[in-house]
Design an enzyme around this catalytic site. Structure first.
Site, PDB file in Angstrom:
ATOM      1  N   ASP A 371      -1.435   1.961   0.122  1.00 43.45           N
ATOM      2  CA  ASP A 371      -0.046   2.262   0.393  1.00 43.45           C
ATOM      3  C   ASP A 371       0.159   2.139   1.904  1.00 43.45           C
ATOM      4  OD1 ASP A 371       2.536   3.064  -0.112  1.00 43.45           O
ATOM      5  OD2 ASP A 371       2.081   5.188   0.073  1.00 43.45           O
ATOM      6  N   ASP A 563      -1.454   8.733  -1.334  1.00 40.98           N
ATOM      7  CA  ASP A 563      -1.409  10.182  -1.182  1.00 40.98           C
ATOM      8  C   ASP A 563      -1.892  10.905  -2.431  1.00 40.98           C
ATOM      9  OD1 ASP A 563       0.629   9.907  -2.978  1.00 40.98           O
ATOM     10  OD2 ASP A 563       2.234  10.500  -1.622  1.00 40.98           O
ATOM     11  N   ASP A 567       1.694   8.074  -6.149  1.00 39.20           N
ATOM     12  CA  ASP A 567       1.217   6.825  -6.740  1.00 39.20           C
ATOM     13  C   ASP A 567       0.244   7.078  -7.885  1.00 39.20           C
ATOM     14  OD1 ASP A 567       2.524   4.860  -4.956  1.00 39.20           O
ATOM     15  OD2 ASP A 567       1.334   5.842  -3.419  1.00 39.20           O
TER      16      ASP A 567
END
Length: 675
Positions: A371, A563, A567
């Site tokens: 990410d 995190d 996700d």
């Protein structure tokens, strides 16, 4: 040395030695109870040295008696040293180191584990005594006991980093009650209590800083040596050490629910998740050992049919040698120890693995998907550039914008406030309205000010000479008194070690891809700065899942770094889910397979390197054990190997394997100290 076995409710053996029991069957609180005398304030290191010294007492006594007996047999003949006296002398030398092993063999049989390593050693050495090979019987058991001592020391070394974490919570804390300072056990502290923390003291529970500011050493939690500064209202965690002045903290979490407790529990339960290699060796040993016992019996008895000058004692000796050689100690001991070492080395560097299986999985990772926000960037928006018309009073306009944005809770407003500072109290806003999807319109001193995107400029027919498509970052356009002033760009800051991370991953032959819900131009800009060639922006959660499936369809093992919460679908689909900043979120610790505690992406290549090192050492040990044992087994069956070769094949290989496993802790891994 005494061996303790633990069995589950089905009677299945859970571990081989007392040192393994600590990992396999104790939860965080039990371990804390076991280590009450090891907390930082009251830890007497002299007891550790004394305990280590005591481990060597039985082997030392045994070796003195053995060497003396050998001397009496060969170099210093004594008339009285024969028959029953000689037998008793050797028997005492044997019993000192052999009794714990025989006891464990009986306990194992009682609990259904008949073909244990302890039974093999017992049969071989008692058999050697039966045929009069006293020195060799004592020597085999003696070397086995020495191997167990070194195993204990090696496992203790692997546990040191976890014990260091255990040391981080003091048993007592100082609280304020009715205006008086009072010292109480940390377990009795309640949520809402006020803790006083002096310089140099450790915090025992999670809380909120009441004092204006403080600086903490967080190395026990993150492996990070730099002090961490906190201001009033910010969260502080158990295990942090106060560096400067006396401070006060309000407790927000129960002792057993603190982040450190969760981390301790996670690390100590990690060995419950076995790596495939470890599971294979356990299954292999259960099949291998009975077969070896049967072969030893056949070696002893079958030759009676085919050999004309068959001598029972000679073939029994060969069978006993065969048993000693076949003992799977090197595999059973060194492989779990290798994984303990990997988990310990990782926790020392602020990387938490939820199981040794993830060490193996990460060692094989070919592709890391990451990410952007919060992983490779700080997740905090900052002002990047200010582009105003030449005749503009920049300082005055920024003060007006700051006053307008003070009415918004958007991250952009926070970025403006952080850049400009406190709102000027002399600025009086007459009216303010928020235009959804556009920005803010305010009136100050009877003059209209517009702060938002370029759509806001279009809405109020403000002419501008800027092409919004040419601007990479999030843009805040400004118009004052019906005139276009210019724009401010806001962007998330790239982490200082992010580019270094991508560089190191490339050296490890790991491909990287960035996925983000942010706009494509921003993602492209960040990716180009970091050297990431494959990136995608404007993605919804389901789009990220599709991209990850596409990568996996190319038969690549994939890890996802994020995190651990937002996700979740992508984390579930990946082979290894890695969460950044585990100290910040309980959910992160629960969701991810691997947790990077200090939020630094440069720990990713380090984690992979630790996984690769662990896997390499484990397979080195497996190869060494099989090759040496195969050679000596063949020699033993042919009568060409004595008990001394058997001792090397068993205990010698075990010691080499143990020392090899310890290298995992001593290896220097990719460092991020410069950050």
């Amino acid at each position: 040395m005494s061996h303790q076995h633990t069995y589950n409710d089905k009677g299945e053996q859970l571990c081989c030695t007392q040192t393994h029991k600590v990992y396999q069957n104790a939860n965080a609180e039990e371990l804390l109870d076991n280590h009450k005398d090891h907390n930082h304030e009251g830890h007497d290191h002299s007891h550790e040295g004394e305990h280590t010294w005591r481990l060597f007492i039985p082997p030392v006594l045994s070796v003195i008696l053995l060497l003396t007996a050998i001397a009496f047999d060969n170099w210093l003949p004594q008339g009285w040293f024969k028959d029953s006296i000689r037998f008793i002398w050797y028997l005492i030398a044997y019993a000192i180191v052999g009794f714990p092993v025989i006891k464990d063999a009986l306990v194992s049989i009682k609990n259904g584990d008949i073909f244990s390593e302890f039974l093999l050693m017992t049969i071989a050495t008692v058999g050697a005594f039966a045929i009069g090979e006293y020195p060799e019987a004592v020597a085999v058991m003696l070397f086995y006991a020495v191997g167990e001592v070194f195993q204990t020391l090696a496992v203790s070394r692997a546990k040191k980093n976890i014990q260091f974490l255990l040391d981080q919570r003091p048993d007592e804390v100082t609280i304020f009650e009715n205006g008086q300072a009072k010292t109480i056990p940390a377990l009795q502290t309640k949520i809402g209590d006020i803790i006083q923390l002096k310089p140099g003291e450790k915090l025992g529970l999670d809380g909120e800083l009441i004092s204006d500011s403080a600086s903490f050493n967080t190395s026990a939690l993150t492996g990070e040596s730099k002090p961490d500064s906190k201001i009033q209202g910010e969260a502080v965690l158990a295990g942090m050490i106060n560096l400067n002045t006396v401070i006060q903290i309000r407790v927000t979490t129960a002792y057993e629910d603190s982040k450190l407790s969760k981390i301790l529990e996670l690390v100590q339960n990690a060995t419950a998740q076995k790596a495939p290699t470890e599971l294979f060796i356990r299954k292999f040993a259960k099949i291998y050992t009975p077969i070896v016992v049967l072969l030893a019996i056949l070696i002893c008895l079958i030759p009676a049919i085919f050999v004309s000058n068959y001598v029972f004692n000679d073939w029994l000796y060969r069978a006993l040698v065969f048993l000693v050689i076949s003992c799977p100690c090197a595999l059973v001991i060194s492989i779990p120890l290798g994984y303990f070492g990997g988990i310990g080395a990782a926790s020392k560097n602020g990387i938490l693995f939820k199981g040794s299986n993830y060490l193996d999985a990460l060692a094989n990772i070919q592709h890391i998907v990451m990410d952007k926000t919060g992983t490779m960037t700080e997740g905090v928006f900052r002002v990047q550039e200010i582009v105003f018309q030449p005749e503009t009073d920049q300082k005055h306009i920024l003060k007006l914008v700051n006053a307008v944005e003070n009415h918004s809770t958007h991250p952009i407003a926070t970025a403006i406030h952080d850049y400009v500072g406190e709102v000027d109290s002399n600025i009086k806003i007459q009216e303010t309205e928020e235009i959804p999807g556009h920005g803010l319109r305010s009136v100050i001193d009877n003059k209209e000010i517009l702060v938002g995107n370029f759509k806001l400029m279009d809405k109020y027919n403000i002419k501008y000479d800027t092409n919004p498509q040419d601007i990479v970052y999030t843009t805040l356009a400004i118009a004052y008194d019906k005139k276009y002033i210019g724009y401010i760009t806001i962007a998330d800051q790239i982490k200082e070690d992010a580019a270094y991370t991508i560089e190191q991953l490339a050296k490890l032959n790991v491909n990287t891809t960035m996925l983000s819900g942010d706009k494509s131009s921003v993602v492209a800009h960040v990716a180009q700065q970091l050297g990431i060639k494959q990136y995608y922006g404007d993605l919804l959660p389901e789009d990220k899942v599709s991209k990850l499936k596409e990568i996996k369809s190319k038969n690549q093992s994939v890890a996802f770094v994020g995190d651990g919460v937002n996700d979740a679908p992508v984390v579930a689909l990946s082979d290894v889910g890695i969460a950044m900043g585990g100290l910040g979120s309980d959910a992160t610790i629960e969701t991810a397979d691997v947790v990077i505690q200090d939020d630094k992406p440069s720990k990713l290549p380090m984690a992979i390197q630790i996984g690769k090192k662990t896997k390499s050492v484990v397979w080195q040990n497996i190869t060494l054990a099989f090759v040496v044992k195969a050679i000596v087994l063949i020699l033993g069956a042919g009568g060409l190997a004595t008990m001394w070769e058997a001792v090397f094949a068993d205990v010698g290989v075990s010691l080499i394997a143990i020392l090899n496993a310890v290298r995992i802790l001593n290896t220097q891994y990719i460092s991020n100290d410069k950050f």
